[in-house]
Design an enzyme around this catalytic site. Sequence first.
Site, mmCIF file in Angstrom:
data_model
loop_
_atom_site.group_PDB
_atom_site.id
_atom_site.type_symbol
_atom_site.label_atom_id
_atom_site.label_comp_id
_atom_site.label_asym_id
_atom_site.label_seq_id
_atom_site.Cartn_x
_atom_site.Cartn_y
_atom_site.Cartn_z
ATOM 1 N N ARG A 165 53.352 -8.226 -30.349
ATOM 2 C CA ARG A 165 52.933 -8.254 -29.069
ATOM 3 C C ARG A 165 52.577 -6.730 -28.356
ATOM 4 N NH1 ARG A 165 55.879 -13.172 -28.442
ATOM 5 N NH2 ARG A 165 54.862 -14.892 -29.520
ATOM 6 N N LYS A 201 39.789 1.498 -26.853
ATOM 7 C CA LYS A 201 39.100 0.327 -27.476
ATOM 8 C C LYS A 201 39.614 0.558 -28.893
ATOM 9 C CE LYS A 201 34.614 -0.205 -25.039
ATOM 10 N NZ LYS A 201 33.222 -0.272 -25.189
ATOM 11 N N GLU A 232 27.898 11.892 -30.376
ATOM 12 C CA GLU A 232 28.500 11.076 -29.262
ATOM 13 C C GLU A 232 28.905 12.371 -28.100
ATOM 14 O OE1 GLU A 232 29.112 8.176 -29.035
ATOM 15 O OE2 GLU A 232 29.917 7.372 -30.872
ATOM 16 N N LYS A 291 34.500 10.997 -20.537
ATOM 17 C CA LYS A 291 34.941 9.661 -20.931
ATOM 18 C C LYS A 291 36.270 9.054 -20.001
ATOM 19 C CE LYS A 291 35.966 6.372 -24.366
ATOM 20 N NZ LYS A 291 35.669 5.991 -25.787
ATOM 21 N N GLU A 323 35.147 -2.448 -19.494
ATOM 22 C CA GLU A 323 33.693 -2.377 -19.386
ATOM 23 C C GLU A 323 33.181 -3.833 -18.607
ATOM 24 O OE1 GLU A 323 32.266 -1.195 -23.226
ATOM 25 O OE2 GLU A 323 30.652 -2.739 -23.153
ATOM 26 N N ARG A 352 31.447 1.363 -17.838
ATOM 27 C CA ARG A 352 31.747 1.635 -19.151
ATOM 28 C C ARG A 352 30.657 1.352 -20.223
ATOM 29 N NH1 ARG A 352 37.706 1.555 -22.084
ATOM 30 N NH2 ARG A 352 36.864 2.633 -23.920
ATOM 31 N N ASN A 360 27.916 3.111 -24.492
ATOM 32 C CA ASN A 360 27.165 2.620 -25.458
ATOM 33 C C ASN A 360 25.701 2.848 -25.781
ATOM 34 O OD1 ASN A 360 29.563 1.306 -26.704
ATOM 35 N ND2 ASN A 360 29.314 -0.337 -24.902
ATOM 36 N N HIS A 412 24.135 2.289 -29.257
ATOM 37 C CA HIS A 412 25.092 1.522 -30.122
ATOM 38 C C HIS A 412 24.533 0.255 -30.527
ATOM 39 C CE1 HIS A 412 27.649 4.846 -28.864
ATOM 40 N NE2 HIS A 412 28.677 4.605 -29.553
ATOM 41 N N HIS A 435 24.737 -0.063 -34.079
ATOM 42 C CA HIS A 435 25.606 -0.865 -34.837
ATOM 43 C C HIS A 435 24.736 -1.618 -35.781
ATOM 44 C CE1 HIS A 435 28.989 -0.828 -31.645
ATOM 45 N NE2 HIS A 435 28.941 0.134 -32.513
ATOM 46 N N HIS A 457 28.674 6.559 -38.256
ATOM 47 C CA HIS A 457 28.560 5.982 -37.051
ATOM 48 C C HIS A 457 27.748 6.670 -35.919
ATOM 49 C CE1 HIS A 457 29.793 3.759 -33.255
ATOM 50 N NE2 HIS A 457 29.764 4.903 -32.827
HETATM 51 P P1 NAD Z 1 36.154 8.631 -39.831
HETATM 52 O O1 NAD Z 1 37.333 7.830 -39.207
HETATM 53 O O2 NAD Z 1 35.755 7.404 -41.094
HETATM 54 O O3 NAD Z 1 36.271 9.878 -40.249
HETATM 55 C C1 NAD Z 1 35.300 10.352 -41.004
HETATM 56 C C2 NAD Z 1 35.769 10.824 -42.429
HETATM 57 O O4 NAD Z 1 36.371 12.250 -42.140
HETATM 58 C C3 NAD Z 1 36.773 10.068 -43.162
HETATM 59 O O5 NAD Z 1 36.393 10.156 -44.496
HETATM 60 C C4 NAD Z 1 37.886 10.846 -42.787
HETATM 61 O O6 NAD Z 1 38.931 10.439 -43.621
HETATM 62 C C5 NAD Z 1 37.845 12.165 -42.691
HETATM 63 N N1 NAD Z 1 38.412 13.235 -41.932
HETATM 64 C C6 NAD Z 1 39.000 12.671 -40.798
HETATM 65 N N2 NAD Z 1 39.570 13.798 -40.318
HETATM 66 C C7 NAD Z 1 39.553 14.882 -41.164
HETATM 67 C C8 NAD Z 1 39.900 16.251 -41.015
HETATM 68 N N3 NAD Z 1 40.449 16.811 -40.147
HETATM 69 N N4 NAD Z 1 39.402 16.905 -42.269
HETATM 70 C C9 NAD Z 1 38.626 16.483 -43.209
HETATM 71 N N5 NAD Z 1 38.461 14.964 -43.099
HETATM 72 C C10 NAD Z 1 38.747 14.401 -42.195
HETATM 73 O O7 NAD Z 1 34.797 8.539 -38.915
HETATM 74 P P2 NAD Z 1 35.004 8.895 -37.170
HETATM 75 O O8 NAD Z 1 33.480 9.461 -37.204
HETATM 76 O O9 NAD Z 1 36.023 9.825 -36.893
HETATM 77 O O10 NAD Z 1 34.942 7.577 -36.324
HETATM 78 C C11 NAD Z 1 33.900 6.742 -36.668
HETATM 79 C C12 NAD Z 1 34.604 5.143 -36.015
HETATM 80 O O11 NAD Z 1 34.924 5.288 -34.654
HETATM 81 C C13 NAD Z 1 33.786 4.123 -36.075
HETATM 82 O O12 NAD Z 1 34.404 3.081 -36.911
HETATM 83 C C14 NAD Z 1 33.397 3.761 -34.956
HETATM 84 O O13 NAD Z 1 33.080 2.315 -34.617
HETATM 85 C C15 NAD Z 1 34.475 4.125 -34.106
HETATM 86 N N6 NAD Z 1 34.606 4.426 -32.812
HETATM 87 C C16 NAD Z 1 35.292 3.832 -31.859
HETATM 88 C C17 NAD Z 1 35.234 4.103 -30.409
HETATM 89 C C18 NAD Z 1 36.143 3.612 -29.361
HETATM 90 O O14 NAD Z 1 35.950 3.867 -28.207
HETATM 91 N N7 NAD Z 1 37.324 3.172 -29.963
HETATM 92 C C19 NAD Z 1 34.236 5.234 -30.030
HETATM 93 C C20 NAD Z 1 33.321 5.619 -30.922
HETATM 94 C C21 NAD Z 1 33.521 5.216 -32.359
HETATM 95 N N1 GLY Z 2 32.892 4.281 -27.140
HETATM 96 C C1 GLY Z 2 32.342 3.352 -26.269
HETATM 97 C C2 GLY Z 2 33.680 2.944 -25.256
HETATM 98 O O1 GLY Z 2 34.732 3.686 -25.524
HETATM 99 O O2 GLY Z 2 33.467 2.481 -24.390
#
Ligand code: NAD
Ligand code: GLY
Length: 360
Positions: A120, A142, A184, A226, A236, A240, A244, A247, A251, A264
Amino acid sequence: MRTLNVALGDRAYPIHIGPGLLARPELLLPALKTPRAIIVTNDRVGPLYLERLRATLEGAGVSVSAVELPDGEAHKNWQTLNLIFDALLEGRCERSTTLIALGGGVVGDMGGFAAATYQRGMPFIQVPTTLLAQVDSSVGGKTAINHPLGKNMIGAFYQPRLVLADTVTLDTLDARELAAGAAEVIKYGLIRDPEFFVWLEDNLDRLLAREPEALAFAIERSCRNKAEVVAADETEQGERALLNLGHTFGHAIETGMGYGEWLHGEAVAAGTMMAAELSRRLGWLTQQDVDRIGRLFERAGLPVWGPALGVERYLELMSHDKKVEAGRLRLVLLKSIGRAVLHGDAPAEAVAAAIVARCR
Ligand code: NAD
Ligand code: GLY
């Protein structure tokens, strides 16, 4: 090093941004409840940075275990999440053990969801290693996994106790991944920071060339935007949602193409062009504005046209969006460059026409 604060009362936390932070135990230790941690990473980032982070923690007397997940958006699902729970249970991790997510947004979102739900809730630290994660996903709490019917549909709001963004880790990132992060970054300029949008027009090439000063400025400015939004509207209920922009369309692209086909950030760029086109059709943006936004994405190497999934398929996928309320689609649109609004009254024909106009 630059430090920002996410002002969430007794759950406030720092974001440290700078080179070489993985080697700084004094930044990590205050966020640990006990001298015990489990690092969650993946099989691409682990070989690059796991031992560096482990050595920093062990050198400060922290007992460390680790789990490496398969890399990629296609693995952001229940099966992979369960690998984290397996490691937590097999390692007899306690409720006070700290989970440290080391990687991009996929690792951060899944690690955060595991931390939110294991016993939890256990302490959680984000160590983002992609530009996208350093400017967006690691901040704000998130956490989620994907479902075959919809992106990030299962998750929780769960804040980290620390975000440690070591900018040196970006040196090993693919150019395509760096560009995805830029989507982003550009988003913040579009939704609430017009001066930053102009800065990006002037400095995008320096950012893409990974000039340390340009990177540090863009990461700090993005995180500041942010952090302000999250502090004002953590779960949100209103503002917030503006984070998006692009998005809902994006998505739909990610899910419709199959997770991992479009990055993404790429889907967000093409989705933002659909939102911009719809904003033009509502009389808010001019064609010049739409072209100006498209030029910046194109300079970053990002797509400005969506894939031709068919408008019916787009609308079906978009109907699963988290902003749908009482069955009504609500979209983030642009009143101008630098000012976004959440709008639930766009005529269905205009939404469909904007999608068709921005697909190829
Ligand atoms: P990712 O985590 O898949 O990373 C991209 C690629 O780069 C992967 O292959 C990873 O292993 C590689 N990588 C990571 N760091 C590295 C480094 N320093 N050197 C070499 N390779 C490296 O993708 P991302 O673009 O980081 O994140 C996308 C994800 O984030 C999506 O799932 C999206 O939905 C999510 N997201 C979440 C939020 C949130 O608020 N929680 C906001 C935006 C996006
Ligand atoms: N990436 C959208 C949020 O964090 O709200």
